[in-house]
Design a protein around this motif. Structure first.
Motif, PDB file in Angstrom:
ATOM      1  N   UNK A 107       0.846  -1.187   0.000  1.00 17.27           N
ATOM      2  CA  UNK A 107       0.000   0.000   0.000  1.00 17.27           C
ATOM      3  C   UNK A 107       0.881   1.236   0.000  1.00 17.27           C
ATOM      4  N   UNK A 108       0.278   2.346  -0.319  1.00 21.09           N
ATOM      5  CA  UNK A 108       1.022   3.595  -0.353  1.00 21.09           C
ATOM      6  C   UNK A 108       1.480   3.963   1.053  1.00 21.09           C
ATOM      7  N   UNK A 109       2.526   4.742   1.100  1.00 18.47           N
ATOM      8  CA  UNK A 109       3.013   5.275   2.360  1.00 18.47           C
ATOM      9  C   UNK A 109       1.939   6.214   2.913  1.00 18.47           C
ATOM     10  N   UNK A 110       1.713   6.219   4.220  1.00 17.11           N
ATOM     11  CA  UNK A 110       0.642   7.054   4.772  1.00 17.11           C
ATOM     12  C   UNK A 110       0.861   8.551   4.593  1.00 17.11           C
ATOM     13  N   UNK A 111       2.094   8.965   4.291  1.00 14.53           N
ATOM     14  CA  UNK A 111       2.318  10.398   4.099  1.00 14.53           C
ATOM     15  C   UNK A 111       2.496  10.793   2.633  1.00 14.53           C
ATOM     16  N   UNK A 112       2.220   9.852   1.717  1.00 13.11           N
ATOM     17  CA  UNK A 112       2.319  10.139   0.291  1.00 13.11           C
ATOM     18  C   UNK A 112       0.957   9.862  -0.363  1.00 13.11           C
ATOM     19  N   UNK A 113       0.459  10.858  -1.077  1.00 12.59           N
ATOM     20  CA  UNK A 113      -0.843  10.751  -1.740  1.00 12.59           C
ATOM     21  C   UNK A 113      -0.706  11.131  -3.210  1.00 12.59           C
ATOM     22  N   UNK A 114      -1.571  10.554  -4.013  1.00 10.56           N
ATOM     23  CA  UNK A 114      -1.639  10.903  -5.430  1.00 10.56           C
ATOM     24  C   UNK A 114      -2.826  11.825  -5.654  1.00 10.56           C
ATOM     25  N   UNK A 115      -2.595  12.900  -6.379  1.00 16.99           N
ATOM     26  CA  UNK A 115      -3.682  13.757  -6.853  1.00 16.99           C
ATOM     27  C   UNK A 115      -3.866  13.402  -8.320  1.00 16.99           C
ATOM     28  N   UNK A 116      -4.939  12.696  -8.622  1.00 19.08           N
ATOM     29  CA  UNK A 116      -5.185  12.194  -9.974  1.00 19.08           C
ATOM     30  C   UNK A 116      -6.014  13.209 -10.748  1.00 19.08           C
ATOM     31  N   UNK A 117      -5.362  13.955 -11.639  1.00 21.14           N
ATOM     32  CA  UNK A 117      -6.055  14.922 -12.486  1.00 21.14           C
ATOM     33  C   UNK A 117      -6.624  14.176 -13.683  1.00 21.14           C
TER      34      UNK A 117
END
Length: 182
Positions: A107-117
């Motif tokens: 899973x993704x790191x809890x402090x890294x997020x993707x903003x999907x445009x």
């Protein structure tokens, strides 16, 4: 916290990243600046990049993300991140590249997020035709849509509709940031 601004070429990653950086005061790393020269030349000739072409670029961006994450800094990074594998490489580096089936379950790191445009082909194609001075040709947009794997629910992604204004999208991001505060 780190936001990776992702989506096909022409969706507005650079513009939105610059806008968001100005509003939040976070550093912005333009993914295109990390491409090897061979990739830029290939895209300028109208040739789509292969996974092999993208690997050194994704690993460079992984290093930037890791450096910022380890320092506890907030940052914005623009990267198309079209496939789940690419997003895994951004998060896990060469481990994901060497064993993609194993890392696909990370899973993704809890402090890294993707903003999907995201937006439709016609709108993005119109934007690409109108923009000046970019090496990525509008003819390559179809190939990007063909390989695009939108982020799944387990990838820490916030989908942003590019028909909205940058201000409206920024308000969604600020709401997301606020929702993560204890």
């Amino acid at each position: 916290m780190i936001y990776i601004i992702m989506g096909v070429s022409g969706c507005g990653k650079s513009s939105f990243g610059t806008f968001l950086s100005g509003k939040l005061g976070w550093p912005f790393y333009e993914g295109d600046d990390f491409h090897p020269q061979e990739n830029i030349e290939k895209m300028a000739r109208g040739e789509p990049l292969t996974d092999q072409d993208r690997l050194p670029w994704l690993l460079r961006l992984h290093e930037v993300i890791e450096r910022e994450r380890r320092s506890g800094s907030d940052a914005l990074v623009a990267c198309s991140a079209l496939k789940r594998l690419y997003r895994q490489i951004l998060l896990h580096g060469s481990t994901a590249a060497a064993a993609p089936t194993v890392c696909s379950h990370h899973h993704a790191s809890p402090e890294v997020f993707f903003l999907y445009l995201h937006g439709d082909y016609k709108l993005i194609h119109q934007r690409m035709v109108a923009r000046q001075g970019h090496y990525m040709k509008a003819d390559l947009l179809r190939s990007q849509f063909e390989i695009l794997e939108p982020p799944s629910d387990d990838e820490n992604a916030l989908a942003l509709d590019i028909r909205k204004s940058p201000l409206e999208m920024m308000l969604e991001v600020e709401k997301h940031i606020d929702s993560l505060k204890p």
